[in-house]
Design a protein around this motif. Sequence first.
Motif, PDB file in Angstrom:
ATOM      1  N   HIS A 353       0.850  -1.190   0.000  1.00  0.00           N
ATOM      2  CA  HIS A 353       0.000   0.000   0.000  1.00  0.00           C
ATOM      3  C   HIS A 353       0.890   1.247   0.000  1.00  0.00           C
ATOM      4  O   HIS A 353       2.092   1.146   0.243  1.00  0.00           O
ATOM      5  CB  HIS A 353      -0.904   0.000   1.237  1.00  0.00           C
ATOM      6  CG  HIS A 353      -2.095  -0.889   1.057  1.00  0.00           C
ATOM      7  ND1 HIS A 353      -3.291  -0.683   1.706  1.00  0.00           N
ATOM      8  CD2 HIS A 353      -2.274  -1.983   0.277  1.00  0.00           C
ATOM      9  CE1 HIS A 353      -4.154  -1.613   1.340  1.00  0.00           C
ATOM     10  NE2 HIS A 353      -3.550  -2.415   0.483  1.00  0.00           N
ATOM     11  N   VAL A 354       0.275   2.389  -0.275  1.00  0.00           N
ATOM     12  CA  VAL A 354       1.063   3.622  -0.402  1.00  0.00           C
ATOM     13  C   VAL A 354       0.534   4.716   0.506  1.00  0.00           C
ATOM     14  O   VAL A 354      -0.675   4.989   0.536  1.00  0.00           O
ATOM     15  CB  VAL A 354       1.045   4.129  -1.869  1.00  0.00           C
ATOM     16  CG1 VAL A 354       1.652   5.531  -1.965  1.00  0.00           C
ATOM     17  CG2 VAL A 354       1.811   3.182  -2.776  1.00  0.00           C
ATOM     18  N   LEU A 355       1.473   5.321   1.248  1.00  0.00           N
ATOM     19  CA  LEU A 355       1.175   6.562   1.951  1.00  0.00           C
ATOM     20  C   LEU A 355       1.957   7.640   1.221  1.00  0.00           C
ATOM     21  O   LEU A 355       3.163   7.497   0.996  1.00  0.00           O
ATOM     22  CB  LEU A 355       1.636   6.472   3.412  1.00  0.00           C
ATOM     23  CG  LEU A 355       1.318   7.704   4.250  1.00  0.00           C
ATOM     24  CD1 LEU A 355      -0.192   7.850   4.443  1.00  0.00           C
ATOM     25  CD2 LEU A 355       1.988   7.620   5.620  1.00  0.00           C
ATOM     26  N   GLU A 356       1.279   8.717   0.864  1.00  0.00           N
ATOM     27  CA  GLU A 356       1.919   9.759   0.052  1.00  0.00           C
ATOM     28  C   GLU A 356       1.985  11.083   0.809  1.00  0.00           C
ATOM     29  O   GLU A 356       0.970  11.581   1.291  1.00  0.00           O
ATOM     30  CB  GLU A 356       1.118   9.965  -1.235  1.00  0.00           C
ATOM     31  CG  GLU A 356       1.605  11.142  -2.060  1.00  0.00           C
ATOM     32  CD  GLU A 356       0.686  11.450  -3.236  1.00  0.00           C
ATOM     33  OE1 GLU A 356       1.140  11.378  -4.368  1.00  0.00           O
ATOM     34  OE2 GLU A 356      -0.509  11.775  -3.012  1.00  0.00           O
ATOM     35  N   ILE A 357       3.208  11.643   0.894  1.00  0.00           N
ATOM     36  CA  ILE A 357       3.365  13.015   1.395  1.00  0.00           C
ATOM     37  C   ILE A 357       3.502  13.877   0.153  1.00  0.00           C
ATOM     38  O   ILE A 357       4.422  13.689  -0.647  1.00  0.00           O
ATOM     39  CB  ILE A 357       4.625  13.139   2.276  1.00  0.00           C
ATOM     40  CG1 ILE A 357       4.480  12.260   3.525  1.00  0.00           C
ATOM     41  CG2 ILE A 357       4.874  14.604   2.654  1.00  0.00           C
ATOM     42  CD1 ILE A 357       5.728  12.204   4.389  1.00  0.00           C
ATOM     43  N   SER A 358       2.552  14.796  -0.043  1.00  0.00           N
ATOM     44  CA  SER A 358       2.539  15.563  -1.292  1.00  0.00           C
ATOM     45  C   SER A 358       2.526  17.057  -1.001  1.00  0.00           C
ATOM     46  O   SER A 358       1.708  17.536  -0.207  1.00  0.00           O
ATOM     47  CB  SER A 358       1.284  15.174  -2.086  1.00  0.00           C
ATOM     48  OG  SER A 358       1.153  16.013  -3.208  1.00  0.00           O
ATOM     49  N   MET A 359       3.422  17.782  -1.652  1.00  0.00           N
ATOM     50  CA  MET A 359       3.441  19.242  -1.476  1.00  0.00           C
ATOM     51  C   MET A 359       3.675  19.938  -2.809  1.00  0.00           C
ATOM     52  O   MET A 359       4.392  19.408  -3.665  1.00  0.00           O
ATOM     53  CB  MET A 359       4.557  19.647  -0.518  1.00  0.00           C
ATOM     54  CG  MET A 359       4.285  19.208   0.893  1.00  0.00           C
ATOM     55  SD  MET A 359       5.628  19.630   1.968  1.00  0.00           S
ATOM     56  CE  MET A 359       5.249  18.571   3.341  1.00  0.00           C
ATOM     57  N   GLY A 360       3.105  21.111  -2.947  1.00  0.00           N
ATOM     58  CA  GLY A 360       3.370  21.944  -4.117  1.00  0.00           C
ATOM     59  C   GLY A 360       4.476  22.924  -3.740  1.00  0.00           C
ATOM     60  O   GLY A 360       4.309  23.685  -2.789  1.00  0.00           O
ATOM     61  N   VAL A 361       5.590  22.883  -4.465  1.00  0.00           N
ATOM     62  CA  VAL A 361       6.717  23.742  -4.088  1.00  0.00           C
ATOM     63  C   VAL A 361       6.377  25.222  -4.319  1.00  0.00           C
ATOM     64  O   VAL A 361       6.601  26.071  -3.450  1.00  0.00           O
ATOM     65  CB  VAL A 361       8.000  23.348  -4.869  1.00  0.00           C
ATOM     66  CG1 VAL A 361       9.157  24.266  -4.508  1.00  0.00           C
ATOM     67  CG2 VAL A 361       8.358  21.896  -4.574  1.00  0.00           C
ATOM     68  N   ASP A 362       5.783  25.528  -5.474  1.00  0.00           N
ATOM     69  CA  ASP A 362       5.483  26.943  -5.772  1.00  0.00           C
ATOM     70  C   ASP A 362       4.458  27.503  -4.783  1.00  0.00           C
ATOM     71  O   ASP A 362       4.565  28.637  -4.334  1.00  0.00           O
ATOM     72  CB  ASP A 362       4.925  27.074  -7.191  1.00  0.00           C
ATOM     73  CG  ASP A 362       5.752  26.284  -8.172  1.00  0.00           C
ATOM     74  OD1 ASP A 362       6.738  26.827  -8.681  1.00  0.00           O
ATOM     75  OD2 ASP A 362       5.436  25.092  -8.394  1.00  0.00           O
ATOM     76  N   ARG A 363       3.462  26.676  -4.478  1.00  0.00           N
ATOM     77  CA  ARG A 363       2.424  27.137  -3.540  1.00  0.00           C
ATOM     78  C   ARG A 363       3.042  27.398  -2.161  1.00  0.00           C
ATOM     79  O   ARG A 363       2.672  28.355  -1.482  1.00  0.00           O
ATOM     80  CB  ARG A 363       1.334  26.080  -3.435  1.00  0.00           C
ATOM     81  CG  ARG A 363      -0.015  26.701  -3.232  1.00  0.00           C
ATOM     82  CD  ARG A 363      -1.055  25.645  -3.101  1.00  0.00           C
ATOM     83  NE  ARG A 363      -1.754  25.384  -4.342  1.00  0.00           N
ATOM     84  CZ  ARG A 363      -2.883  24.688  -4.405  1.00  0.00           C
ATOM     85  NH1 ARG A 363      -3.417  24.198  -3.311  1.00  0.00           N
ATOM     86  NH2 ARG A 363      -3.485  24.483  -5.555  1.00  0.00           N
TER      87      ARG A 363
END
Length: 502
Positions: A353-363
Amino acid sequence: MTADKIEDVAKRRGFFFPSSEIYGGMSGFYDYGHLGTLMKRKFESVWKRHFLSLSDNFYEIETSDIMPESVFVASGHLQNFVDPMVKCSRCGNTERADHVLEDVLKESFEGLTAKELTGIIKKHGIKCEKCKGQLEDVGILNMMFPVVVGTVKEAKAYLRPETAQGAYVNFSRAWEHLRRQLPLGLAIIGKAYRNEISPRNVLVRMREFTQAELQIFFDPDTIAVHEDFEAVKDCKLRLFPIGSRKANNVEETTCGELAKKLPKFYVYHLAKIQEFYLDVLKLPRDKFRFKELSEEERAFYNKYHWDIQVQMNAGWTEIGGLHYRTDHDLSGHAKVSKKDMSVNIEGRKFVPHVLEISMGVDRNVFALLELGYRQEKERDVFELPRLLAPFDAAVFPLVNRDGMQEKAQEIKKTLEKAKFTVFYDDSGSIGRRYRRMDEVGVPLCITIDSETLGGGTVTLRDRDSMKQVHVAVSELAEQVDMFLHGARVEDVGEVVKKSKAE
Ligand code: GAP
């Protein structure tokens, strides 16, 4: 302070500006100047340092921006990555339907169907914001950019709408190359592309942007544990659960408490994300929270989904998220590609299974610029996180004689050798040089004077408090490092009683 004001300041000082500006620019596309590029690269490197250090089995990879259609059939993006769109029957202006409603009715309409949104528009008699014309029924638009590759006539490829898919399509290879151990983390920092119906708020909603994402592949049977949970169990998380929405309250809940409702593996990573913002970047605590999303609001691939939010001038804004994507993606790719995505650990065969840490750099960059901008009586200043300022420090000779310029250049080189980024300035009064550095967020100014020439001290001046201290040249690199990592300026040198230069 409006987003437009920050855009104006950023443009004038060289942080970022509309792309292809000499041709009038294109909505949703921005270029970075020298200061913005330095800041963005620092965000990326601090992000990598923090999140890759969570495990010895986390790595960075780089994958293609253009991917074949099958990838997005498997991931579900071809079918589900859509936004509701509404068009004006008179002037033809198109907008995201839920945003039109949000602007007028001041509440969130994310996740509603086209039919539901059409109904609300009709019920409230909402008109085109540009010409007050009649709005048509809400339609659906897929946000991916199709690409024609080579001589193929029909588009069979897309610009990736998220970096994540690069990690999933490479999972089996990484499993073989690495230690065949879970959890396995694959991080990608790279571009993502979305044909947003209405790009808005400068870098907040763009059509081409950078994401920093970490995909953590793990055994679903171990989701209720994390080997380091004890270390975070008393950490208080700032939460905005669904139940708090009416009261509009942010709750402070320990990880231990939250783990009664959510799996420890998920809660542990919430703690590490909060640590990144509050302890590494040192964002004010009250400007940060995690927002729980309801089933309708969650992305189509998520089972648990809390957004990372900061309080900007326009209100609480999502800058990232922690997504439990289950086996949605790997099983999807196994089905479409007919390749086995399972692993075999001690005779047990399963799809991770997958746990994802996601961020927008520009934001994130934009949010930090906006949160840090102050207009004071005598100066404008960007109080950026010290670790992310375009330059760590500026070096000035007090006067341009007696060998002070040469000494200042020598100190600059020594600091650069110690891996600090340093700006040199010898024009105008010291006071004006301080102001120029404040305006671009440089946290520390170092002035070389006659004391320095005698082998003694330099003067350090803190951007935020404007306090000054003397520091011995021999200890400079060490003290600058302590300051950049959060020490108070008074704790890195001897306080100067009265400032001559300010
Ligand atoms: N892989 C999961 C994913 O892409 P997302 O919530 O769609 O999740 C993650 O995007 C982050 O990427 C957002 O929290 C935001 O910071 C950034 N992002 C998304 N769309 C964006 C856009 N149009 N412009 C700028 N940043 C965006």
